[in-house]
Design a protein around this motif. Structure first.
Motif, short mmCIF file in Angstrom:
data_model
loop_
_atom_site.label_atom_id
_atom_site.label_comp_id
_atom_site.label_asym_id
_atom_site.label_seq_id
_atom_site.Cartn_x
_atom_site.Cartn_y
_atom_site.Cartn_z
N THR A 5 16.92 -28.58 23.41
CA THR A 5 18.13 -27.89 23.84
C THR A 5 18.21 -26.43 23.40
O THR A 5 18.53 -25.56 24.20
CB THR A 5 19.38 -28.64 23.35
N PRO A 6 17.94 -26.06 22.12
CA PRO A 6 17.99 -24.65 21.74
C PRO A 6 17.10 -23.79 22.61
O PRO A 6 17.51 -22.70 23.04
CB PRO A 6 17.55 -24.67 20.27
N ASP A 7 15.87 -24.24 22.88
CA ASP A 7 14.98 -23.44 23.70
C ASP A 7 15.50 -23.31 25.12
O ASP A 7 15.45 -22.25 25.71
CB ASP A 7 13.58 -24.08 23.72
N THR A 8 15.99 -24.42 25.68
CA THR A 8 16.44 -24.36 27.07
C THR A 8 17.66 -23.47 27.21
O THR A 8 17.80 -22.78 28.21
CB THR A 8 16.75 -25.77 27.59
N LEU A 9 18.54 -23.46 26.22
CA LEU A 9 19.69 -22.56 26.28
C LEU A 9 19.24 -21.10 26.19
O LEU A 9 19.74 -20.24 26.90
CB LEU A 9 20.66 -22.87 25.14
N ASP A 10 18.28 -20.82 25.31
CA ASP A 10 17.76 -19.46 25.22
C ASP A 10 17.10 -19.04 26.52
O ASP A 10 17.24 -17.91 26.98
CB ASP A 10 16.75 -19.34 24.06
N HIS A 11 16.35 -19.96 27.11
CA HIS A 11 15.70 -19.65 28.38
C HIS A 11 16.73 -19.39 29.47
O HIS A 11 16.55 -18.50 30.31
CB HIS A 11 14.78 -20.80 28.80
N LEU A 23 26.89 -18.70 32.16
CA LEU A 23 27.89 -19.72 31.91
C LEU A 23 27.77 -20.89 32.90
O LEU A 23 28.00 -22.04 32.52
CB LEU A 23 29.30 -19.11 31.98
N ARG A 24 27.43 -20.59 34.12
CA ARG A 24 27.20 -21.70 35.07
C ARG A 24 26.05 -22.57 34.61
O ARG A 24 26.10 -23.80 34.69
CB ARG A 24 26.93 -21.14 36.47
N ALA A 153 25.07 -18.14 22.69
CA ALA A 153 24.63 -17.59 23.97
C ALA A 153 25.72 -16.77 24.63
O ALA A 153 25.48 -15.69 25.17
CB ALA A 153 24.18 -18.72 24.89
N VAL A 154 26.96 -17.27 24.60
CA VAL A 154 28.08 -16.54 25.19
C VAL A 154 28.31 -15.24 24.45
O VAL A 154 28.60 -14.19 25.06
CB VAL A 154 29.35 -17.41 25.20
N ASN A 155 28.21 -15.27 23.12
CA ASN A 155 28.35 -14.04 22.34
C ASN A 155 27.36 -12.98 22.79
O ASN A 155 27.70 -11.81 22.97
CB ASN A 155 28.15 -14.33 20.85
N THR A 156 26.11 -13.39 22.95
CA THR A 156 25.07 -12.44 23.36
C THR A 156 25.37 -11.90 24.75
O THR A 156 25.26 -10.69 25.00
CB THR A 156 23.70 -13.13 23.36
N ALA A 157 25.75 -12.76 25.67
CA ALA A 157 26.04 -12.33 27.03
C ALA A 157 27.23 -11.37 27.08
O ALA A 157 27.20 -10.36 27.80
CB ALA A 157 26.31 -13.54 27.92
#
Length: 258
Positions: A5-11, A23-24, A153-157
């Motif tokens: 999961t961490p990798d897939t979220l980063d990807h 976000l989608r 991830a949202v913070n970065t975006a």
């Protein structure tokens, strides 16, 4: 939560072309990863109001909107208080009675709203919906870990989006300054006046015509470059002494107007 999961979220963050796309991806992935989740949405407070920035496939639009309109509900409370809100059975829930009735009519039987720690925002939440009572009970630990990853991830975006907006503002300001300087230079060269006088004249014309200074200057530069006359003010409304039609007499025939 699976080890991947961490990798897939980063990807997903790398693949995304902006906050909306990211976000989608996250909401769809939450439905896949969290047991019992049938739909997911992400709420963030922006411009002093709560907004649903993205929702997974199949999420009824009114599930979040109805809460925002009422100013209460699981996702509103999670975003504003920073505490997880869990509704194991919509039919038995005594909080938010009006919203519970609406959610049940929409086919929702349980709700889990988890706060997101988002920098620079007044509140955010990851909202999960199930179609059976207590469907999200076993998935709560997974949902909590997913929310922690999603917040990063949202913070970065959001940070990237703010930086892009800042760069766009700077670019617009530089372009505005450039066209104003060009217009000032035209008046200085054609009328042999100082820069300050030229700028004051442009500002007065802008006020008189109720047109933004930048737009007036852009029009002046375009017209001078396009008609080849090099006479600013004759066609733009910028006052120019000695130009026929601007209030100065024409002395081409012994001082008498033709």
């Amino acid at each position: 939560m699976s080890p991947e999961t961490p990798d897939t979220l980063d990807h997903a963050m790398v693949r995304s072309q902006g906050l909306d796309t990211l976000l989608r991806d996250l909401t769809d992935r939450a439905v896949q990863e969290v047991p019992g989740a049938a739909a997911c949405s992400i709420t963030v407070r922006r411009y002093d109001r709560l907004l649903t920035l993205a929702g997974s496939t199949g999420l009824p639009r009114g599930l979040d909107l109805r809460q925002y309109e009422n100013g209460s509900g699981p996702c509103v409370d999670a975003a504003e208080t920073g505490r997880t809100q869990y509704v194991p059975d919509v039919a038995a829930e005594t909080r938010w009675p009006a919203y519970m009735e609406y959610a049940r009519a929409a086919g929702v039987r349980c709700v889990l709203a988890l706060p997101l720690d988002v920098d620079g925002e007044a509140g955010a939440a990851l909202n999960l919906y199930g179609t059976e009572p207590r469907a999200l009970a076993e998935g709560r630990p997974t949902a909590r870990l997913f929310a922690e990853r999603a917040a990063g991830a949202v913070n970065t975006a959001l940070r990237i989006e703010r930086q892009r907006a800042s760069v766009a503002d700077v670019r617009t300001a530089l372009l505005s300054r450039s066209v104003i300087d060009q217009a000032v230079g035209i008046l200085m060269a054609r009328e042999r006046i100082a820069a300050g006088v030229a700028l004051d004249r442009l500002r007065r014309a802008s006020q008189d015509r109720n047109v933004k200074l930048r737009d007036l200057c852009q029009d002046l530069v375009a017209r001078v470059g396009g008609d080849g006359t090099g006479v600013p003010g004759q066609r733009t409304g910028v006052p120019r002494p000695g130009v026929p039609g601007q209030g100065a007499p024409d002395r081409t025939s012994g001082g008498r107007r033709q």
